[in-house]
Design an enzyme around this catalytic site. Sequence first.
Site, PDB file in Angstrom:
ATOM      1  N   PHE A   1      13.353 -17.440 -47.954  1.00 39.43           N
ATOM      2  CA  PHE A   1      14.731 -16.664 -47.777  1.00 39.43           C
ATOM      3  C   PHE A   1      14.500 -15.667 -46.566  1.00 39.43           C
ATOM      4  CE2 PHE A   1      16.812 -12.655 -49.330  1.00 39.43           C
ATOM      5  CZ  PHE A   1      18.129 -13.177 -49.575  1.00 39.43           C
ATOM      6  N   GLY A   2      15.366 -15.569 -45.574  1.00 37.41           N
ATOM      7  CA  GLY A   2      15.160 -15.044 -44.560  1.00 37.41           C
ATOM      8  C   GLY A   2      16.148 -13.830 -44.227  1.00 37.41           C
ATOM      9  N   LEU A   3      15.985 -12.630 -44.928  1.00 34.00           N
ATOM     10  CA  LEU A   3      16.726 -11.442 -44.592  1.00 34.00           C
ATOM     11  C   LEU A   3      16.425 -10.310 -43.900  1.00 34.00           C
ATOM     12  CD1 LEU A   3      19.390  -9.946 -45.477  1.00 34.00           C
ATOM     13  CD2 LEU A   3      18.307  -9.168 -47.549  1.00 34.00           C
TER      14      LEU A   3
ATOM     15  N   PRO B   1      12.250  -7.039 -38.555  1.00 32.19           N
ATOM     16  CA  PRO B   1      11.328  -5.700 -38.357  1.00 32.19           C
ATOM     17  C   PRO B   1      12.196  -4.316 -38.163  1.00 32.19           C
ATOM     18  CG  PRO B   1      11.359  -7.612 -36.796  1.00 32.19           C
ATOM     19  CD  PRO B   1      12.036  -7.869 -37.542  1.00 32.19           C
TER      20      PRO B   1
ATOM     21  N   ARG C   1     -17.828  -2.346 -72.766  1.00 31.33           N
ATOM     22  CA  ARG C   1     -18.614  -1.087 -72.193  1.00 31.33           C
ATOM     23  C   ARG C   1     -18.695  -0.104 -73.494  1.00 31.33           C
ATOM     24  NH1 ARG C   1     -21.624   0.209 -67.682  1.00 31.33           N
ATOM     25  NH2 ARG C   1     -21.347   2.219 -67.012  1.00 31.33           N
TER      26      ARG C   1
ATOM     27  N   HIS D   1     -11.937   0.712 -65.891  1.00 28.13           N
ATOM     28  CA  HIS D   1     -13.322  -0.131 -65.368  1.00 28.13           C
ATOM     29  C   HIS D   1     -14.026   0.758 -64.825  1.00 28.13           C
ATOM     30  CE1 HIS D   1     -10.706  -3.708 -66.714  1.00 28.13           C
ATOM     31  NE2 HIS D   1     -11.670  -4.401 -66.546  1.00 28.13           N
ATOM     32  N   GLY D   2     -13.507   2.089 -64.517  1.00 27.70           N
ATOM     33  CA  GLY D   2     -14.359   2.736 -63.674  1.00 27.70           C
ATOM     34  C   GLY D   2     -14.880   2.214 -62.353  1.00 27.70           C
TER      35      GLY D   2
ATOM     36  N   GLU E   1      12.047  -6.901 -52.501  1.00 27.58           N
ATOM     37  CA  GLU E   1      13.153  -7.115 -53.117  1.00 27.58           C
ATOM     38  C   GLU E   1      13.652  -5.755 -53.664  1.00 27.58           C
ATOM     39  OE1 GLU E   1      14.043 -10.717 -55.056  1.00 27.58           O
ATOM     40  OE2 GLU E   1      12.297 -11.770 -54.363  1.00 27.58           O
TER      41      GLU E   1
ATOM     42  N   GLU F   1      12.574   3.179 -54.309  1.00 32.35           N
ATOM     43  CA  GLU F   1      13.685   4.271 -54.103  1.00 32.35           C
ATOM     44  C   GLU F   1      14.857   3.786 -53.913  1.00 32.35           C
ATOM     45  OE1 GLU F   1      10.535   3.769 -52.545  1.00 32.35           O
ATOM     46  OE2 GLU F   1       9.716   5.398 -53.516  1.00 32.35           O
TER      47      GLU F   1
END
Length: 397
Positions: A124-126, A129, A269, A339-340, A364, A368
Site C-alpha cells: 500500500f503506497g500512500l 516524505p 526471579r 525484567h529489570g 496507520e 495523535e
Amino acid sequence: MLDFSLSKEQEELQSLVRRFTKAEILPNIQKWDEEHHFDMGVVKKLADLGLMGVCIPEEYGGAGMDYNALAIVCEELEYGDTAYRTAVSVHTGLNSMTLLQWGTEEQKQKYLVPQAKGEKLGAFGLTEPDAGSDAGSIRTRAVRDGDSYILNGSKIWISMADYADNFLIFASVDPEKKHRGISAFIVERSFPGVTTRPLKGKLGIHGGDTGEVILTDVRVPAANRLGEDGEGFKIAMSALDNGRFTVAAGAAGLTRACLDASVEYAHTRKTFGVEIGRHQLVQQMIAKMEAGYQTSKLLVYKVGWLKNQGVRNTRECSLAKWIASDVAYQSASDAVQVHGAYGYSNEYPVERFLRNSKALVIYEGTREIHTVMQAEYALGYREDKALNRMLPAFDAK
Ligand code: COS
C-alpha cells in the site's frame, strides 16, 4: 443477540495460527531480528494454509471466513513478531480488502484472486516524505495520457516494498482539488519505472521489510484505476479502516506476549526472598497488561462484528487502533521494567517487543490523529457519511 464466544471454526483457526507461530516464527525470530531478515518462507507457508486471504470470499480465492478471523490471525502472528502481522496487514487489510470493496469484477479476477491465494503479494503506497498524517497533501502525480496514466513520485515507509508484486498507489490527478483530486491505482512491480529500495536504521521491526517505492514515468493502464478519479482519498481512508483493524488486533497479540513473558519472569526471579510476582508494584504492571489485553480484544472484536454486518466502522476502528497500540507500547515498556536489567538486553524478547511496539503507535494513524478523531466524533465535529461502495457483509450461510 450478543455473543462473546468464538465459533468452532474460529477456535480451530486460532489454534492453527498459534501452533504455526510457535513452530515457524518463535524459534527463529531473535536471529532474524538481529540479522534484519524477513523470511518469505513464512509467507509462503501462511499462503499454503490460506491465511493470506482468510476473510476474502471463496469466490475470489480466499478462505471465506469472517472479518474477526483476520483479527485472530493478526493477534496470533504478532504474538510471534510484528513483522509477519505487518505483512498480513498490508497485504490483506490495506490492499486485498480494498480491492474487494472498490474493485471492478475484472480487477478482482486479475489482482484479488492471486493475492487472496497468496500467489502474489500486495502492498500500500500512500505515505510520502512530505505527507504522512496529512495524507491529503500527497505530491505523487498521475497525468492522463490516452487510455493510461503516467505516474511520477515517491512513497516512503512502505511495508513489504521490496517483496510486493502489486502496489495500491495514491496519486493526484488534480492538485488544486486537494484530497478530492486524488485517484487510486493498482501498480505492478513489473511496470517499467517502478523501483524500490529498503529503508535502513529503523528502531524496531528489524525482522520486517520497510522501503521506498519510486515511480518514474510509470505508465499505468486506466483499467487499473480503482474507483473514479477523485475517489482516491476515500479509498485510502476506507483501506485504513481495515488496516487499522489489523494493527489493533496485532497489538493485542503483542500485549499478550508482554504479559506471558512478564508472568513467567515474575515466577522465576526472586528478590527480597520471594518471587517478584509477590511484589505489589510488579503486580500492578501485570494487572495493567491483563486489563489492557482484555480491553483491546473487546474493542477489536466489536469492529470485526460491525464489519461482518457490512456497516461503516471508522470511529470504532480508530478507537480500537488507538487504545490497543497505546496499551501494547505501555505493556512492552512495563515488561522491560518487570525484567529489570535483563529486560534491557536481547537475552529476553521484551526489548524487541518495546522497539516493535513503538511502530504501532505511529503507523496507520498516529496516536495523535486518533485522539483528535475521537474528540471530533465526541464533539460532533466529525460524522461518517454513507459510502457508495462498502466492504461486503459476511455471509454466514
Ligand atoms: N472512509 C471513506 N471516506 C472517508 C473516510 C473513511 N474512513 N474518512 C474520511 N473520508 C472522506 C470524508 O467523508 C470526506 O469526504 P468529502 O470530501 O466528500 O467531504 C473526505 O474523505 C475527507 O475526510 P476528512 O474531512 O475526514 O479529512 P480530514 O482532512 O479532516 O482528516 C485525517 C483526515 C487526518 C483523519 C486523515 O488524513 C488521516 O487519517 N490521516 C492519517 C493518515 C494515515 O493513517 N496514514 C498512515 C498511512 S499507512 S502507514
